[in-house]
Design an enzyme around this catalytic site. Sequence first.
Site, short mmCIF file in Angstrom:
data_model
loop_
_atom_site.label_atom_id
_atom_site.label_comp_id
_atom_site.label_asym_id
_atom_site.label_seq_id
_atom_site.Cartn_x
_atom_site.Cartn_y
_atom_site.Cartn_z
CG PHE A 233 -2.34 -5.67 -8.84
CD1 PHE A 233 -2.96 -5.04 -7.77
CD2 PHE A 233 -3.07 -6.55 -9.60
CE1 PHE A 233 -4.29 -5.30 -7.45
CE2 PHE A 233 -4.41 -6.81 -9.30
CZ PHE A 233 -5.01 -6.19 -8.22
NE ARG A 621 -6.47 17.32 3.06
CZ ARG A 621 -6.76 18.44 2.39
NH1 ARG A 621 -7.36 18.38 1.23
NH2 ARG A 621 -6.42 19.61 2.89
N PRO A 625 -12.40 8.13 2.39
CG PRO A 625 -13.76 8.45 4.25
CD PRO A 625 -13.15 9.18 3.10
CD GLU A 698 2.66 0.57 -4.99
OE1 GLU A 698 2.70 -0.64 -4.69
OE2 GLU A 698 2.59 0.98 -6.17
#
Length: 731
Positions: A233, A621, A625, A698
């Site tokens: 993170f 793009r 997924p 982000e």
Amino acid sequence: MTQPRVSMGSGRPRVEGRLKVTGAARYAADHQVGDVLYAVIVDSTIGRGRITDVDTSVAVTLPGVRAVISHRNAPRLPYLANPLPNNPAQGERLHALQDDRVHFFGQPVAVVVAGTLEQAQHAATLVRIGYDAETPSLDLASAPANEPITYARGDAGQALLDAPVRLDVTYRTARNHHNPMEPHAVIARWEGDQLTVWDKTQWIFAAQFELAAVFGIPQASVRVLSPYVGGGFGTSLRCWPHAPIAALAARELGRPVKLVLSRRQMYFGTGFRPSYEYRLRIGADRTGRLRAMTHDIRAETSRYENFVESILATGQVLYSLPHVSQHYATVPLDVCTPQYMRGPGYANAAYAIESAMDEVAYRVGVDPVELRHRNEPTEDESTGLPFSTRRLRECLLAGAREFGWSERPRAPRSTRDGDWLIGTGMAAGVYDTARYPAQSRARLDADGTAVVEAATSDMGPGTYTSMTQVAADVLGLDMDRVRFRLGDSLMPFAPPHGGSATMASVGSAVKDACDGIRRQAVTLAVRDPRSPLYGADPGKVVVRRGRLSVRDQPARGETYRRLLDRAGRDHLEAAGSFEPPTGEARYSFYGYAATFAEVAVDARLGIVRVRRMLGVYDAGRIINPVLADSQAIGGMVGGIGTALLEHTVTDPRDGRIANANLADYLVPVNADVPALRAIYVRGEDPEADPLGVKGLGELVHVGVAPAIANAVFHATGRRVRELPITAEMLQ
């Protein structure tokens, strides 16, 4: 030669998944290095001052203790300037164990090295440090600030005076800590003048360059390995003092040294998202069209370094605004230097701006989604450049439709479910499309398998898998015939594994290397009279499942294996690179988000529960997924923490963090995570990079907190302008 897409765009499972779930993946502290010693850091117990005494008389007598090193007996190190770019903090970095100065509570002041971890831990509790303590400066609101960073266009002051609708509000956000699963850890080993470290890092070269600078040795004399990172993170984007300390101890004792920070120590010395005080003044007409916006921002930084992040961009590009004024001042405090944390800068700015937009919407009687449509810009008004792509309007429309926004009652506090007040809210988000120079290397062996490598990282987004997908499609191989390697400074250069830049940068370099190999193979085939492809147009040759063929004549072809065997070649190899365009900019590059949230607030207790959330993203793009959903859900969960739970509590007397553990520093758990869903607006960004990606990791965090805060207002009719929103604020 346009290769068919087989792997890219499909939800392939993680190629390293089995290694992780079976424990075979080795993280920094897991590597088996022979003859290793164990180090434990002794932390300062004051927030500012000087060390007057280091009493090790008891600790050094314990069985197994090999050394206690402090500024009194540590060798002086060169600490040369670190030439690496992308450092958000400017100033004199902390020189660990080199002087008697204490800059913050929890600063490393000594290190104990012993034969076992337990011996080192016990001995560390027996080291007595004497101090000449000073009163630390810890209050963001009252401490003097640095010279501000400013931006202006138009005349915001006059435009505010002329605006019929005005808003003047201040928002505050708490300090947040990263809290990845894997703690910071390092193993350091010297072999002559060569240093090897196994490190938890999001940037191999940040560790390599910093260690080389600290010890005054060539960068090539430092090898850094980090094949797996257990979450980051942002906390692991820079090399913190524990790594040089471990390397110093290893050199002094002539044996490898392992140093793992405790969970508590990670709160004090490895960065955090800084707290903000954000005053926002908005001027609009009575239809909700924005005329002016001024931003007066204060954020904490350390006294010895000045940390800045991209807090200003959102206010410059998200909406059409003829008049803007911004002042961003960092406030030096006696704390560890802050560090990038998911959605750095943009997330804090979005909380203030998107909460204020919700307030404007209610003030002028316009639906919050419609208000954002009315203020959609046609270009980046901060630069005058066209957007490469901007599909925020599509995100808003799709989100409103899928979330059922039209069924929402406009009046706050108008829906109940028993004792629970129900409300919905939304927010827009933006994050820049970061791209950095990157390199890669690829090799195709005669057996039809390929190895591709780059010195990048994988802290969880699926770098191993997504890069394998890119390489497989470009080479025309099945994914199980491709192996992607990362996490070694001997590999080709890669940029920081942060800022949502890895796919665009390293992925483009991987594509370039694999394109080079495929072109070599096609050239060999079309020039070889013995090949079925002899004389074919190279532009019409494609590769599927390791077999080269003419696009319109699939029967005419041969495999990589046959081609290389006949040519007497045991492999083909190529180097790849990616360089973002230089010179005068032609486009403005950003990704966009629309987040919708439904909350329930206990009318008697003020407890807030998120019931459901939808994020819609314009991220170019999408390579995978399934991996994208993992990122989106993670970003939403993190946003729930920011909005409702996470708050670092500091003792104002000495800077001690009172909740430096996961029992008292609250993060979302399964019970806090409701139905979360992500949608990706179709469309590539061909101007951004060869893959057409814009970055996602982000962006998915930006806008979550204001969507929740706006939903809390809709549920209760009470506007809370401080994060996290707690039950006490709603009672």
